[in-house]
Each structure stands twice: as structure tokens, then as C-alpha cells.
Design a protein around this motif. Structure first.
Motif, PDB file in Angstrom:
ATOM      1  N   ASN A 172       0.872  -1.173   0.000  1.00 14.88           N
ATOM      2  CA  ASN A 172       0.000   0.000   0.000  1.00 14.88           C
ATOM      3  C   ASN A 172       0.916   1.231   0.000  1.00 14.88           C
ATOM      4  O   ASN A 172       2.137   1.122   0.175  1.00 14.88           O
ATOM      5  N   GLN A 173       0.362   2.401  -0.199  1.00 11.95           N
ATOM      6  CA  GLN A 173       1.206   3.596  -0.340  1.00 11.95           C
ATOM      7  C   GLN A 173       1.824   4.078   0.971  1.00 11.95           C
ATOM      8  O   GLN A 173       2.685   4.954   0.956  1.00 11.95           O
ATOM      9  N   ASP A 174       1.457   3.466   2.094  1.00  8.45           N
ATOM     10  CA  ASP A 174       2.074   3.805   3.384  1.00  8.45           C
ATOM     11  C   ASP A 174       3.188   2.831   3.756  1.00  8.45           C
ATOM     12  O   ASP A 174       3.801   2.971   4.813  1.00  8.45           O
ATOM     13  N   PHE A 175       3.400   1.795   2.924  1.00  7.88           N
ATOM     14  CA  PHE A 175       4.423   0.763   3.171  1.00  7.88           C
ATOM     15  C   PHE A 175       4.156  -0.012   4.460  1.00  7.88           C
ATOM     16  O   PHE A 175       5.077  -0.451   5.130  1.00  7.88           O
ATOM     17  N   THR A 176       2.884  -0.190   4.811  1.00  8.96           N
ATOM     18  CA  THR A 176       2.571  -0.930   6.037  1.00  8.96           C
ATOM     19  C   THR A 176       2.015  -2.325   5.754  1.00  8.96           C
ATOM     20  O   THR A 176       2.103  -3.200   6.604  1.00  8.96           O
ATOM     21  N   ARG A 177       1.435  -2.546   4.586  1.00 10.26           N
ATOM     22  CA  ARG A 177       0.959  -3.866   4.173  1.00 10.26           C
ATOM     23  C   ARG A 177       1.667  -4.203   2.871  1.00 10.26           C
ATOM     24  O   ARG A 177       1.362  -3.633   1.830  1.00 10.26           O
ATOM     25  N   TYR A 178       2.604  -5.138   2.937  1.00 10.78           N
ATOM     26  CA  TYR A 178       3.420  -5.414   1.756  1.00 10.78           C
ATOM     27  C   TYR A 178       3.718  -6.900   1.636  1.00 10.78           C
ATOM     28  O   TYR A 178       3.622  -7.651   2.592  1.00 10.78           O
ATOM     29  N   THR A 179       4.102  -7.285   0.420  1.00 10.92           N
ATOM     30  CA  THR A 179       4.535  -8.660   0.160  1.00 10.92           C
ATOM     31  C   THR A 179       5.749  -8.624  -0.757  1.00 10.92           C
ATOM     32  O   THR A 179       5.858  -7.753  -1.632  1.00 10.92           O
ATOM     33  N   ILE A 180       6.650  -9.575  -0.534  1.00 11.49           N
ATOM     34  CA  ILE A 180       7.782  -9.767  -1.437  1.00 11.49           C
ATOM     35  C   ILE A 180       7.411 -10.943  -2.326  1.00 11.49           C
ATOM     36  O   ILE A 180       7.066 -12.017  -1.826  1.00 11.49           O
TER      37      ILE A 180
END
Length: 193
Positions: A172-180
Motif C-alpha cells: 500500500n502507499q504507506d508501506f505498512t501492508r506489503y509482500t515480497i
């Protein structure tokens, strides 16, 4: 005596006409030379605006959403698809309505497509979220319409307890929900000692 005066007038008139004729011929030749040397310039290849030490504040309904710092900003609004370029780097900060920083991104180069609302950061891209997690890569995209950040490049995420690496990344644009996408490794700091 009258004949001598008429001769002087005729001579002066002849000289004046000769001078004016030569001058007209000279200026006609000069102007045609200038026209021959005129070159068409593709204005879309050159920035219409170039500014230095730029601070851009983007707000919505009086609330600051973003703050952008750039040593150089070039705006190409005459291009077929208008864009902004930041050739000497950029720092962008994203805020919540309470003016708390949600994330920031820094890079050595950035490009913004006005039509697509798409940012592209390149070269030494470093992003930090509100949890002080650090994301490092060489290329990062931010699609403002979809509110999504992504990359297909190698990424390293430094967490409080260690770091993760891999190829491909979505957030997401806040870098709080991410996946590699292709996770390579996860190293807790305790194991490194």
C-alpha cells in the motif's frame, strides 16, 4: 550658376538613390540569410519550466498530504504525454490528517507521468514507513490512482528484528501492508551475531 546647382542636386539625388538601393539590397539579403538559418525546435523535448531548490506541498481540503523536496524540477507540459522530471533526486513525505509522517521516499532520480498519475523513482531508492522499517531498491513505482507501490527489482527491507530480501514487491502507499514476490532470505539480527 543655375546649371551647376542642378548638377549638384542631380549628383546628390543620384548618390542618395544609389545609397538607398544598396541598403535595400543589403537588408533584403540579410533577412533571407536569417530565414535560411532558422531551425525548427521540438519544444516537447525541452522543459517548459525548470526550477531549483523546489518545495512542493500537496494538500486536499486544507490538509497537507505530501511534501516534496527537489534540487531540480523540470516540467515537460508540451510533450505528447506531459511529465515532471527530477534529475538530481527527490525526497517525498506522506502525511495523515494529523500531520504525522506515514512514509517518506528518497531517490537520486524521479519521473512523474501527469496523465497516468504514476511516479517512478530510480537509483538508490530508500523508503521508510511509520514503523521505521526501511525499504531499499533501485526502481520503485507508485500508482496514485490505485494507491499501490511496487517494484520488480531486488529489494531489501530492514525491520526491527532483522531484514528480508527478495525480487518483486507490492505494498500500500504507506508501506505498512506489503509482500515480497520472490522472497530470498529472512535474517533476524540475533542470528547474524
Amino acid at each position: 550658376m543655375i546649371n551647376a546647382g542642378i548638377k549638384n542636386i542631380n549628383n546628390n539625388l543620384f548618390i542618395a538613390v544609389l545609397f538607398l538601393g544598396t541598403a535595400m539590397l543589403f537588408f533584403t539579403q540579410c533577412s533571407s540569410r536569417v530565414e535560411e538559418q532558422t531551425v525548427d525546435v521540438d519544444r516537447s523535448a525541452w522543459p517548459s519550466i525548470r526550477s531549483t531548490n523546489k518545495l512542493i506541498v500537496i494538500s486536499d481540503s486544507g490538509m497537507v498530504k505530501f511534501r516534496v523536496f527537489a534540487p531540480v524540477q523540470e516540467i515537460f507540459d508540451v510533450a505528447e504525454e506531459p511529465y515532471w522530471e527530477f534529475p538530481k533526486g527527490i525526497t517525498m513525505e506522506r502525511f495523515n490528517p494529523g500531520m504525522e509522517k506515514l512514509a517518506d521516499i528518497k531517490s537520486d532520480y524521479a519521473h512523474y507521468s501527469v496523465k497516468d498519475e504514476l511516479w517512478k523513482w530510480e537509483n538508490n531508492v530508500v523508503a521508510t514507513n511509520s514503523r521505521n522499517e526501511i525499504f531499499e531498491t533501485e526502481v520503485l513505482f507508485w500508482d496514485q490512482k490505485k494507491e499501490k507501490v511496487y517494484s520488480d527489482e531486488f529489494i531489501k527491507i530492514t525491520l526491527k528484528e532483522g531484514f528480508q530480501t527478495g525480487y518483486g514487491f507490492e505494498s500500500n502507499q504507506d508501506f505498512t501492508r506489503y509482500t515480497i514476490k520472490q522472497s530470498q532470505a529472512e535474517f533476524p539480527f540475533e542470528m547474524q551475531k
